[in-house]
Write a protein that holds these residues in place. Structure first.
Motif, PDB file in Angstrom:
ATOM      1  N   ARG A 138       0.851  -1.195   0.000  1.00 21.53           N
ATOM      2  CA  ARG A 138       0.000   0.000   0.000  1.00 21.53           C
ATOM      3  C   ARG A 138       0.885   1.242   0.000  1.00 21.53           C
ATOM      4  N   PHE A 139       0.870   1.969  -1.117  1.00 17.68           N
ATOM      5  CA  PHE A 139       1.611   3.221  -1.202  1.00 17.68           C
ATOM      6  C   PHE A 139       0.737   4.363  -0.700  1.00 17.68           C
ATOM      7  N   GLN A 140       1.337   5.224   0.090  1.00 17.20           N
ATOM      8  CA  GLN A 140       0.649   6.403   0.608  1.00 17.20           C
ATOM      9  C   GLN A 140       1.425   7.652   0.191  1.00 17.20           C
ATOM     10  N   PRO A 141       0.718   8.738  -0.131  1.00 13.25           N
ATOM     11  CA  PRO A 141       1.430   9.936  -0.584  1.00 13.25           C
ATOM     12  C   PRO A 141       2.205  10.612   0.535  1.00 13.25           C
ATOM     13  N   VAL A 142       3.418  11.020   0.228  1.00 17.09           N
ATOM     14  CA  VAL A 142       4.232  11.831   1.126  1.00 17.09           C
ATOM     15  C   VAL A 142       4.526  13.124   0.384  1.00 17.09           C
ATOM     16  N   HIS A 143       4.029  14.233   0.901  1.00 18.51           N
ATOM     17  CA  HIS A 143       4.204  15.520   0.249  1.00 18.51           C
ATOM     18  C   HIS A 143       5.241  16.331   1.020  1.00 18.51           C
ATOM     19  N   GLY A 144       6.401  16.559   0.407  1.00 16.98           N
ATOM     20  CA  GLY A 144       7.441  17.295   1.111  1.00 16.98           C
ATOM     21  C   GLY A 144       8.018  16.443   2.217  1.00 16.98           C
ATOM     22  N   ASP A 145       8.020  16.937   3.434  1.00 13.26           N
ATOM     23  CA  ASP A 145       8.537  16.183   4.572  1.00 13.26           C
ATOM     24  C   ASP A 145       7.506  15.159   5.041  1.00 13.26           C
ATOM     25  N   PHE A 146       7.989  14.013   5.515  1.00 10.29           N
ATOM     26  CA  PHE A 146       7.084  13.014   6.080  1.00 10.29           C
ATOM     27  C   PHE A 146       6.705  13.416   7.500  1.00 10.29           C
ATOM     28  N   SER A 147       5.629  12.834   8.017  1.00  9.00           N
ATOM     29  CA  SER A 147       5.228  13.075   9.398  1.00  9.00           C
ATOM     30  C   SER A 147       5.906  12.035  10.292  1.00  9.00           C
ATOM     31  N   PRO A 148       6.738  12.448  11.250  1.00  3.60           N
ATOM     32  CA  PRO A 148       7.417  11.477  12.116  1.00  3.60           C
ATOM     33  C   PRO A 148       6.449  10.513  12.796  1.00  3.60           C
ATOM     34  N   ASP A 149       5.246  10.991  13.124  1.00  2.00           N
ATOM     35  CA  ASP A 149       4.286  10.130  13.812  1.00  2.00           C
ATOM     36  C   ASP A 149       3.871   8.950  12.948  1.00  2.00           C
ATOM     37  N   ASP A 150       3.891   9.115  11.619  1.00  2.00           N
ATOM     38  CA  ASP A 150       3.508   8.012  10.738  1.00  2.00           C
ATOM     39  C   ASP A 150       4.477   6.844  10.876  1.00  2.00           C
ATOM     40  N   LEU A 151       5.767   7.139  11.033  1.00  2.00           N
ATOM     41  CA  LEU A 151       6.757   6.073  11.216  1.00  2.00           C
ATOM     42  C   LEU A 151       6.765   5.577  12.653  1.00  2.00           C
ATOM     43  N   ASP A 152       6.665   6.486  13.611  1.00  2.00           N
ATOM     44  CA  ASP A 152       6.685   6.089  15.024  1.00  2.00           C
ATOM     45  C   ASP A 152       5.511   5.176  15.369  1.00  2.00           C
ATOM     46  N   SER A 153       4.359   5.458  14.781  1.00  2.00           N
ATOM     47  CA  SER A 153       3.148   4.702  15.112  1.00  2.00           C
ATOM     48  C   SER A 153       3.044   3.406  14.336  1.00  2.00           C
ATOM     49  N   GLY A 154       3.849   3.253  13.304  1.00  2.00           N
ATOM     50  CA  GLY A 154       3.762   2.061  12.470  1.00  2.00           C
ATOM     51  C   GLY A 154       2.776   2.192  11.331  1.00  2.00           C
ATOM     52  N   ARG A 155       2.170   3.382  11.157  1.00  2.00           N
ATOM     53  CA  ARG A 155       1.250   3.556  10.025  1.00  2.00           C
ATOM     54  C   ARG A 155       1.999   3.494   8.700  1.00  2.00           C
ATOM     55  N   MET A 156       3.312   3.760   8.747  1.00  2.00           N
ATOM     56  CA  MET A 156       4.179   3.584   7.587  1.00  2.00           C
ATOM     57  C   MET A 156       5.385   2.751   8.008  1.00  2.00           C
ATOM     58  N   ASP A 157       5.750   1.808   7.160  1.00  2.00           N
ATOM     59  CA  ASP A 157       6.952   1.014   7.410  1.00  2.00           C
ATOM     60  C   ASP A 157       8.188   1.720   6.889  1.00  2.00           C
ATOM     61  N   LEU A 158       8.039   2.458   5.793  1.00  2.00           N
ATOM     62  CA  LEU A 158       9.117   3.228   5.192  1.00  2.00           C
ATOM     63  C   LEU A 158       8.559   4.535   4.664  1.00  2.00           C
ATOM     64  N   ALA A 159       9.406   5.549   4.569  1.00  2.00           N
ATOM     65  CA  ALA A 159       9.058   6.780   3.855  1.00  2.00           C
ATOM     66  C   ALA A 159      10.184   7.051   2.871  1.00  2.00           C
TER      67      ALA A 159
END
Length: 319
Positions: A138-159
């Motif tokens: 599942r690809f999710q859009p990253v616009h500019g800088d990523f949100s640290p919470d997305d990686l910390d929470s596990g909502r994203m595995d990679l950015a």
């Protein structure tokens, strides 16, 4: 407590591993329904686990805002440690087990800038389909800088993207270096130019993407203090619209050269070299420190790096 005396883990016994797993899932899904499905439990069971955690912490943990679970500050602080501890325990339990991608299941979430998604989405999907057919990508859009919470929470595995600055606590890897170029229709008056100078920037009508509107961009940062600026006067919602837009207008845009070359295979476009201050396009892959030693994440990072290993920055034709 003396260093050699084991802890009685009284709080852990009250919380229990299922409660912590429930909490970790809720931080990821922000939904009782989705967590119940993920953990193969009933919704009342999830609600009971959450009630136990609230009683233990003396904190609401989540509040409902517009029908969505929003974590409290206590929950955010706790999860930063709980997710890492759970990941470490999973790694320790599986250390002696052979890693077999074909037995993996679930969803891999990758935050990707639009240009990297164009390069990576199809090849990675096909690679994982062969090695781990039960995984969903599942690809999710990253616009500019990523949100640290997305990686910390596990909502994203990679950015993955052109991140101008990264918090030092996140491990990262440079996937490739490229050159950002200007792109116009081959019928555009600028198409006869091989390069643009700093004085040209203000005279060009620049196209950008909606997420950039009203925000400081990489261009703003690069040009700060130089006395020059780029004026964006049109914004489209999707990166994929750019070549269509350029073909029908006298606008220009910028993108990494490797992406521009992909578009030029299908559209009558011309690439123009930008001033040196605007050229750098470094593609970064970022992940959470908690996942640094997780074998699934390591395998995913290795697969991504191998797929993009042949990408090398070049300059436009004739430049």
């Amino acid at each position: 407590m003396p260093a050699d005396q084991p802890s009685d883990f009284s709080l852990l016994r009250r919380a229990s591993l299922p409660v912590l797993l429930c909490f970790d899932s809720l931080m990821h899904t922000r939904s009782v329904t989705a967590t119940a499905q993920q953990l193969n439990k009933s919704q009342p069971a999830i609600s009971r686990d959450l009630a136990r955690l609230r009683e233990l912490l003396k904190d609401p943990v989540f509040v409902v805002i517009r029908k969505k679970l929003v974590p409290t500050e206590r929950a955010l602080s706790l999860h930063a440690q709980v997710h890492g501890a759970l990941s470490g325990l999973e790694h320790a339990l599986g250390a002696s087990q052979p890693f077999s991608p074909c037995e993996l299941s679930g969803v891999i979430n990758i935050g990707a800038a639009a240009h990297i998604e164009l390069l990576l989405a199809a090849p990675l999907t096909m690679a994982l389909q062969q090695a781990a057919p039960q995984l969903t990508v599942r690809f999710q859009p990253v616009h500019g800088d990523f949100s640290p919470d997305d990686l910390d929470s596990g909502r994203m595995d990679l950015a993955i993207g052109l991140f101008p600055s990264l918090p030092s606590r996140f491990p990262c890897q440079v996937l490739f270096n490229d050159e950002r170029v200007g792109v116009v229709s081959s019928r555009h008056p600028l198409a006869r130019r091989r390069s643009l100078g700093m004085n040209d920037l203000a005279r060009v009508k620049w196209l950008a993407f909606s997420h950039m509107y009203g925000k400081e961009t990489n261009f703003d940062r690069a040009l700060q203090g130089s006395g020059y600026a780029m004026r964006f006067s049109a914004y489209v919602s999707s990166f994929g619209l750019a070549p269509h837009f350029l073909m029908e207008t006298d606008y220009a845009t910028t993108m990494p050269r490797i992406i521009a070359e992909e578009y030029r295979r299908h559209y009558d476009l011309t690439l123009i070299r930008l001033p040196a201050i605007l050229r750098e396009a470094r593609m970064m892959m970022v992940w959470s420190a908690q996942n640094d030693s997780a074998r699934l994440n390591q395998w995913l990072r290795k697969t991504v790096a191998e797929l993009l290993g042949g990408v090398r920055g070049q300059t436009p034709d004739g430049v």
